[in-house]
Write a protein that holds these residues in place. Structure first.
Motif, PDB file in Angstrom:
ATOM      1  N   UNK A 123      75.646  61.802  44.456  1.00  0.00           N
ATOM      2  CA  UNK A 123      76.348  61.361  43.406  1.00  0.00           C
ATOM      3  C   UNK A 123      77.710  61.389  43.359  1.00  0.00           C
ATOM      4  N   UNK A 124      78.464  60.476  43.422  1.00  0.00           N
ATOM      5  CA  UNK A 124      80.082  60.489  43.594  1.00  0.00           C
ATOM      6  C   UNK A 124      80.658  60.395  42.279  1.00  0.00           C
ATOM      7  N   UNK A 125      80.200  59.776  41.355  1.00  0.00           N
ATOM      8  CA  UNK A 125      80.876  59.300  40.049  1.00  0.00           C
ATOM      9  C   UNK A 125      80.451  60.674  39.290  1.00  0.00           C
ATOM     10  N   UNK A 126      81.529  61.322  39.016  1.00  0.00           N
ATOM     11  CA  UNK A 126      81.322  62.528  38.181  1.00  0.00           C
ATOM     12  C   UNK A 126      80.788  62.438  36.705  1.00  0.00           C
ATOM     13  N   UNK A 127      81.129  61.252  35.961  1.00  0.00           N
ATOM     14  CA  UNK A 127      80.544  61.053  34.765  1.00  0.00           C
ATOM     15  C   UNK A 127      79.107  60.920  34.904  1.00  0.00           C
ATOM     16  N   UNK A 128      78.719  60.031  35.752  1.00  0.00           N
ATOM     17  CA  UNK A 128      77.084  60.121  35.864  1.00  0.00           C
ATOM     18  C   UNK A 128      76.442  61.299  36.431  1.00  0.00           C
ATOM     19  N   UNK A 129      76.904  61.921  37.230  1.00  0.00           N
ATOM     20  CA  UNK A 129      76.586  63.366  37.757  1.00  0.00           C
ATOM     21  C   UNK A 129      76.361  64.362  36.607  1.00  0.00           C
ATOM     22  N   UNK A 130      77.385  64.444  35.571  1.00  0.00           N
ATOM     23  CA  UNK A 130      77.386  65.396  34.418  1.00  0.00           C
ATOM     24  C   UNK A 130      76.280  64.930  33.577  1.00  0.00           C
ATOM     25  N   UNK A 131      76.275  63.603  33.518  1.00  0.00           N
ATOM     26  CA  UNK A 131      75.071  63.090  32.325  1.00  0.00           C
ATOM     27  C   UNK A 131      73.779  63.381  32.764  1.00  0.00           C
ATOM     28  N   UNK A 132      73.461  63.133  34.194  1.00  0.00           N
ATOM     29  CA  UNK A 132      72.158  63.393  34.738  1.00  0.00           C
ATOM     30  C   UNK A 132      71.949  64.992  34.740  1.00  0.00           C
ATOM     31  N   UNK A 133      72.736  65.643  34.820  1.00  0.00           N
ATOM     32  CA  UNK A 133      72.636  67.125  34.792  1.00  0.00           C
ATOM     33  C   UNK A 133      72.405  67.590  33.503  1.00  0.00           C
ATOM     34  N   UNK A 134      73.101  67.208  32.635  1.00  0.00           N
ATOM     35  CA  UNK A 134      72.966  67.588  31.249  1.00  0.00           C
ATOM     36  C   UNK A 134      71.411  67.122  30.775  1.00  0.00           C
TER      37      UNK A 134
END
Length: 323
Positions: A123-134
């Motif tokens: 996942x290259x979009x950091x916002x999506x990546x951080x949201x999924x991780x949370x």
């Protein structure tokens, strides 16, 4: 004789001087980094008080402990408790249930955080990546009591969501909570839902250390994403995977008491009873302290053997291992 003794005396003096030099170097290092060692003190005290001092308690496995006699005055019985345990008809059931749950965890749960970390890494979009991780980290912080309660709410035959859907679309209900054949899948699904997200942290940290230039060079050579994954990503985190697998081998006979205990009932006991719940039942509810200590010691010894064996095997295959 005096001439022969002189070299020996000089050697002893040299050895003594070398020891004194090393000792002074150690004290100099301790004085220099005294605050760093001071930070280690709470951790050292924790392990000494709660890990090493209680090791004297394993002597209970070789005694016929009587509370009114005390620890030291209770009679020694040697390996009697181990003999009784191995001859117990329930030993085979406990070993089978424990090993099967550990095998399912090893096959289904252990690779899951690795796959999830590889997917998140793409996942290259950091916002999506951080949201999924949370979102996938949150279940780790939920109590197992809450997890068991949610499982009951969803799977109970008395108005559970899953059974209501089964009744609507298939015309019948399944008693998941009381069916022995559904116990192990239920435990594995609980474990994966609760711990997979949090387990990705280590693998994401390992993936962050992969040299980006290797990917750039592979693109120049015409490698697609699957080739990059197989030839660059997985080899780069292989040592991390091996170390975690070795440590996992130490928990083969340790399935976690709380989760199993909360899902255990008389109808699924045949497949649900494991060493952890058996130790609780014998030691706490029936007061067989020495016998339950022997069972716990058996688990610990097997865990150490498996860790050492897995580490030796890893080194034979060229991996670094844990020591």
């Amino acid at each position: 004789m005096k001439q022969a003794a002189a070299p020996s005396n000089r050697k002893m003096v040299q050895v003594s001087e070398a020891k004194g030099l090393r000792r002074s170097q150690v004290w100099a290092r301790l004085r220099k980094d005294k605050w760093i060692y001071a930070l280690l003190t709470p951790g050292l005290l924790y392990f000494i008080i709660f890990k090493y001092v209680p090791m004297w308690g394993v002597l209970l496995a070789f005694k016929n402990y009587q509370p009114f006699l005390g620890f030291w005055k209770s009679d020694w019985v040697g390996l009697e408790h181990f003999r009784v345990f191995f001859q117990n008809p329930e030993f085979v059931m406990l070993l089978r249930n424990t090993l099967l749950l550990s095998l399912y965890n090893l096959v289904f749960y252990f690779p899951a955080p690795i796959v999830l970390a590889l997917l998140l890494n793409e996942v290259k979009v950091n916002m999506y990546k951080r949201t999924i991780q949370t979102l996938i980290y949150v279940p780790h912080f939920i109590s197992l009591v809450i997890v068991a309660s949610l499982t009951y709410v969803f799977l109970t035959t008395q108005g559970g969501l899953v059974n209501e859907l089964l009744q609507k679309y298939m015309g019948h209900k399944i008693d998941f909570l009381a069916s022995p054949e559904w116990f192990r899948p239920m435990i594995i699904i609980q474990t994966m839902w609760k711990e997979c997200g949090f387990g990705t942290i280590i693998f994401l940290a390992a993936l962050a250390g992969v040299d980006v230039e290797q990917y750039e060079a592979s693109i120049v050579d015409g490698a697609n994403r699957w080739r990059q994954l197989w030839h660059i990503t997985l080899p780069s985190i292989r040592s991390t995977i091996v170390i975690l697998l070795i440590l996992r081998m130490g928990d083969v006979l340790d399935n976690g008491f709380e989760q199993i205990f909360l899902m255990l009932n008389p109808l699924n006991r045949e497949v649900a009873e494991v060493f952890d719940t058996y130790v609780y039942m014998m030691g706490i509810t029936q007061g067989a302290f020495s016998y339950s200590t022997a069972v716990g010691l058996f688990k610990a010894v097997i865990g150490v053997i498996l860790v050492l064996g897995a580490n030796w095997t890893a080194k034979r295959f060229g991996q670094s291992g844990i020591y």
